[in-house]
Scaffold this motif. Structure first.
Motif, PDB file in Angstrom:
ATOM      1  N   SER A   1      50.901  32.878  43.477  1.00  0.00           N
ATOM      2  CA  SER A   1      50.367  33.740  42.359  1.00  0.00           C
ATOM      3  C   SER A   1      50.805  33.185  41.246  1.00  0.00           C
ATOM      4  N   GLU A   2      51.865  32.745  41.018  1.00  0.00           N
ATOM      5  CA  GLU A   2      52.353  32.079  39.818  1.00  0.00           C
ATOM      6  C   GLU A   2      51.810  30.477  39.678  1.00  0.00           C
ATOM      7  N   GLN A   3      51.347  29.916  40.719  1.00  0.00           N
ATOM      8  CA  GLN A   3      51.024  28.587  40.618  1.00  0.00           C
ATOM      9  C   GLN A   3      49.518  28.281  40.245  1.00  0.00           C
ATOM     10  N   TYR A   4      48.700  29.418  40.818  1.00  0.00           N
ATOM     11  CA  TYR A   4      47.334  29.444  40.599  1.00  0.00           C
ATOM     12  C   TYR A   4      46.716  30.736  40.082  1.00  0.00           C
ATOM     13  N   GLY A   5      47.532  31.332  39.090  1.00  0.00           N
ATOM     14  CA  GLY A   5      47.177  32.615  38.263  1.00  0.00           C
ATOM     15  C   GLY A   5      46.333  31.771  37.414  1.00  0.00           C
ATOM     16  N   SER A   6      46.333  30.946  36.946  1.00  0.00           N
ATOM     17  CA  SER A   6      45.543  30.290  35.851  1.00  0.00           C
ATOM     18  C   SER A   6      44.145  30.138  36.128  1.00  0.00           C
ATOM     19  N   ILE A   7      43.686  29.960  37.475  1.00  0.00           N
ATOM     20  CA  ILE A   7      42.525  30.012  37.711  1.00  0.00           C
ATOM     21  C   ILE A   7      41.967  31.450  38.044  1.00  0.00           C
ATOM     22  N   LEU A   8      42.559  32.168  39.030  1.00  0.00           N
ATOM     23  CA  LEU A   8      42.363  33.564  39.238  1.00  0.00           C
ATOM     24  C   LEU A   8      43.615  34.525  39.376  1.00  0.00           C
ATOM     25  N   PRO A   9      43.186  35.665  38.838  1.00  0.00           N
ATOM     26  CA  PRO A   9      44.804  36.734  39.088  1.00  0.00           C
ATOM     27  C   PRO A   9      44.575  36.732  40.619  1.00  0.00           C
ATOM     28  N   ILE A  10      46.070  36.660  41.019  1.00  0.00           N
ATOM     29  CA  ILE A  10      46.387  36.894  42.408  1.00  0.00           C
ATOM     30  C   ILE A  10      47.392  37.994  42.596  1.00  0.00           C
TER      31      ILE A  10
ATOM     32  N   HIS B   1      43.584  24.624  45.830  1.00  0.00           N
ATOM     33  CA  HIS B   1      43.213  24.497  44.386  1.00  0.00           C
ATOM     34  C   HIS B   1      41.757  24.450  44.190  1.00  0.00           C
ATOM     35  N   VAL B   2      41.136  23.554  45.079  1.00  0.00           N
ATOM     36  CA  VAL B   2      39.723  23.489  45.259  1.00  0.00           C
ATOM     37  C   VAL B   2      39.134  24.648  45.926  1.00  0.00           C
ATOM     38  N   SER B   3      39.440  25.379  46.841  1.00  0.00           N
ATOM     39  CA  SER B   3      39.037  26.608  47.258  1.00  0.00           C
ATOM     40  C   SER B   3      38.860  27.707  46.122  1.00  0.00           C
ATOM     41  N   LEU B   4      40.032  27.627  45.354  1.00  0.00           N
ATOM     42  CA  LEU B   4      39.982  28.911  44.419  1.00  0.00           C
ATOM     43  C   LEU B   4      39.161  28.499  43.052  1.00  0.00           C
ATOM     44  N   GLU B   5      39.072  27.269  42.901  1.00  0.00           N
ATOM     45  CA  GLU B   5      38.129  26.937  41.910  1.00  0.00           C
ATOM     46  C   GLU B   5      36.723  27.125  42.414  1.00  0.00           C
ATOM     47  N   SER B   6      36.483  27.106  43.611  1.00  0.00           N
ATOM     48  CA  SER B   6      35.051  27.255  44.267  1.00  0.00           C
ATOM     49  C   SER B   6      34.813  28.920  44.165  1.00  0.00           C
ATOM     50  N   ALA B   7      35.694  29.414  44.503  1.00  0.00           N
ATOM     51  CA  ALA B   7      35.628  30.994  44.610  1.00  0.00           C
ATOM     52  C   ALA B   7      35.181  31.324  43.224  1.00  0.00           C
ATOM     53  N   LYS B   8      35.854  30.695  42.183  1.00  0.00           N
ATOM     54  CA  LYS B   8      35.791  31.475  40.678  1.00  0.00           C
ATOM     55  C   LYS B   8      34.400  31.073  40.467  1.00  0.00           C
ATOM     56  N   ALA B   9      33.797  29.853  40.905  1.00  0.00           N
ATOM     57  CA  ALA B   9      32.516  29.332  40.598  1.00  0.00           C
ATOM     58  C   ALA B   9      31.439  30.213  41.171  1.00  0.00           C
ATOM     59  N   ALA B  10      31.762  30.810  42.417  1.00  0.00           N
ATOM     60  CA  ALA B  10      31.032  31.785  43.067  1.00  0.00           C
ATOM     61  C   ALA B  10      30.817  33.193  42.562  1.00  0.00           C
TER      62      ALA B  10
ATOM     63  N   LEU C   1      46.341  34.145  51.332  1.00  0.00           N
ATOM     64  CA  LEU C   1      46.123  32.664  50.857  1.00  0.00           C
ATOM     65  C   LEU C   1      46.982  31.738  51.403  1.00  0.00           C
ATOM     66  N   ASP C   2      48.381  32.382  51.758  1.00  0.00           N
ATOM     67  CA  ASP C   2      49.124  31.331  52.497  1.00  0.00           C
ATOM     68  C   ASP C   2      48.717  30.782  53.550  1.00  0.00           C
TER      69      ASP C   2
ATOM     70  N   LEU D   1      56.090  40.623  39.895  1.00  0.00           N
ATOM     71  CA  LEU D   1      54.985  41.227  38.815  1.00  0.00           C
ATOM     72  C   LEU D   1      53.679  41.457  39.724  1.00  0.00           C
ATOM     73  N   SER D   2      53.421  40.413  40.678  1.00  0.00           N
ATOM     74  CA  SER D   2      52.206  40.300  41.307  1.00  0.00           C
ATOM     75  C   SER D   2      52.065  41.503  42.200  1.00  0.00           C
ATOM     76  N   VAL D   3      53.303  41.969  42.787  1.00  0.00           N
ATOM     77  CA  VAL D   3      53.133  43.023  43.730  1.00  0.00           C
ATOM     78  C   VAL D   3      52.249  44.182  43.501  1.00  0.00           C
ATOM     79  N   LYS D   4      51.381  44.636  44.131  1.00  0.00           N
ATOM     80  CA  LYS D   4      50.408  45.861  43.741  1.00  0.00           C
ATOM     81  C   LYS D   4      50.324  46.534  44.994  1.00  0.00           C
ATOM     82  N   ALA D   5      50.900  46.484  46.030  1.00  0.00           N
ATOM     83  CA  ALA D   5      50.679  47.309  47.295  1.00  0.00           C
ATOM     84  C   ALA D   5      51.508  47.024  48.309  1.00  0.00           C
ATOM     85  N   VAL D   6      51.707  47.850  49.345  1.00  0.00           N
ATOM     86  CA  VAL D   6      52.639  47.547  50.499  1.00  0.00           C
ATOM     87  C   VAL D   6      51.778  47.282  51.790  1.00  0.00           C
ATOM     88  N   GLY D   7      52.094  46.296  52.193  1.00  0.00           N
ATOM     89  CA  GLY D   7      51.233  45.795  53.654  1.00  0.00           C
ATOM     90  C   GLY D   7      51.159  44.567  53.792  1.00  0.00           C
TER      91      GLY D   7
END
Length: 275
Positions: free
Chosen positions: A49-58, A18-27, A8-9, A104-110
Motif C-alpha cells: 500500500s505504501e509502495q504503490y499508493g502513488s499509482i492507486l489508493p490501496i 507495478h505494470v499490473s497496477l498501471e494497467s488497472a489504472k489505465a482500464a 495483491l500479495d 493507515l491503510s486498514v479499512k476492514a477485518v478479514g
C-alpha cells in the motif's frame, strides 16, 4: 471502478505488480481493497500500500482466511492438536494486537468466513470467525466474509455472535433468499468473475434481482489472482479485468457502465468509510 477484493500479495508473486497496477489504472480502476490471509500478509500488504499508493489508493484488511488455518502459526512446525490450537490462539492474539495499532491503510477485518470444501473443522472455522466478528464490532470496521457451501452457517454465526456491524460477502454466488438475508443484516455483496460464465445462471438471476432492488448493496471485485474471467482462463486474474464484470452487467441487464461504476464506487466508499 473499485476492485473491492484483490489479493495483491499473491498477485505480486505471479506478475509485475507495478505494470499490473498501471494497467488497472489505465482500464479505469481507481482503488483496490487487498484483504489478508494470515499474519505475514498483514505487513506485506501494508508495505505494498505504501509502495504503490502513488499509482492507486490501496486499502487493506486484517484477517485469517479459513483456508490457511491449518498453518496459522507461521513460527511453529508442530503438528499436534494442542500445539495447533496454541498456534491459532497466538494468531488471534496477534490479530488483536495489530488492530490495536492500525496501519493507515486498514479499512476492514478479514478475510474470514466458513468454507465447506476444505479439511478444516467447522468448530475451528466458527471459533476464528467469531473472533473476527467480535473484533470488527469492537473497532467499528466492516468485515469481509468468505463462503463456499456455507451461507446457512455464516448467517447462523452472525446471529450467534450478535454482530452489530456491517460488511461484505465477497464473491457472492448465492440465491435471492440468501442475498436478502445478508442485506437485512446490513451486508453488501461482492460481484465478480462468476457472472461472466454462462453456466452461472443462479448467480445471474440473483444479480438481476439485486440490480432491480438493491443496487446500493453491490460491490465489484476480481479476487485476483484467482477466479479468472471467462475467456481469460489459464492466466492470472488482474484488477485491469474488472471491466469484464461491468461489460457483462451491461450486456445482460442493459445497465450502463457509467451507472454501474458510479453506484458501486459510492457503495464501496460508504461501506469502508474511505475517502
Amino acid at each position: 471502478m473499485i476492485d473491492s477484493h484483490c489479493h495483491l500479495d499473491l498477485l505480486a508473486s505471479k506478475v509485475d505488480l507495478h505494470v499490473s497496477l498501471e494497467s488497472a489504472k489505465a482500464a479505469g480502476v481507481t482503488r483496490i481493497m487487498a484483504p489478508s490471509i494470515n499474519p505475514p500478509s498483514w505487513k506485506a500488504l501494508q508495505a505494498l500500500s505504501e509502495q504503490y499508493g502513488s499509482i492507486l489508493p490501496i486499502d487493506t484488511a486484517l484477517g485469517l482466511h479459513p483456508y490457511f488455518l491449518t498453518d496459522s502459526n507461521q513460527n511453529s512446525q508442530a503438528s499436534t492438536t494442542d500445539a495447533h490450537e496454541q498456534g491459532i490462539s497466538e494468531s488471534l492474539e496477534r490479530l488483536e494486537a495489530a488492530a490495536a495499532n492500525l496501519h493507515l491503510s486498514v479499512k476492514a477485518v478479514g478475510e474470514t468466513g466458513i468454507d465447506g470444501h476444505i479439511n478444516v473443522p467447522f468448530t475451528l472455522q466458527k471459533r476464528v470467525l467469531h473472533a473476527h466478528l467480535k473484533l470488527a464490532d469492537a473497532i467499528s470496521l466492516p468485515v469481509i466474509l468468505h463462503h463456499r457451501k456455507s451461507h446457512h452457517l455464516l448467517l447462523e454465526a452472525l446471529k450467534q455472535a450478535r454482530y452489530q456491524g456491517v460488511g461484505v460477502v465477497h464473491a457472492f454466488s448465492g440465491s435471492v433468499e440468501a442475498a436478502k438475508a445478508y442485506i437485512e443484516r446490513g451486508f453488501y455483496l461482492g460481484i465478480g468473475g462468476t457472472i461472466t460464465y454462462e453456466r452461472a445462471r443462479k448467480t445471474r438471476d440473483t444479480l438481476k434481482y439485486l440490480l432491480e432492488n438493491h443496487f446500493d448493496k453491490i460491490l465489484l471485485e476480481t479476487d485476483a489472482p484467482d477466479m479468472p474471467m471467462y475467456g481469460r482462463q489459464g492466466v492470472p486474474n488482474e484488477p485491469q479485468y474488472l471491466s469484464d464484470v461491468v461489460d457483462v452487467m451491461h450486456e445482460l441487464f442493459a445497465v450502463s457502465p457509467d451507472q454501474t461504476t458510479s453506484i458501486t464506487t459510492e457503495n464501496y466508499l460508504r461501506l469502508f468509510n474511505a475517502a
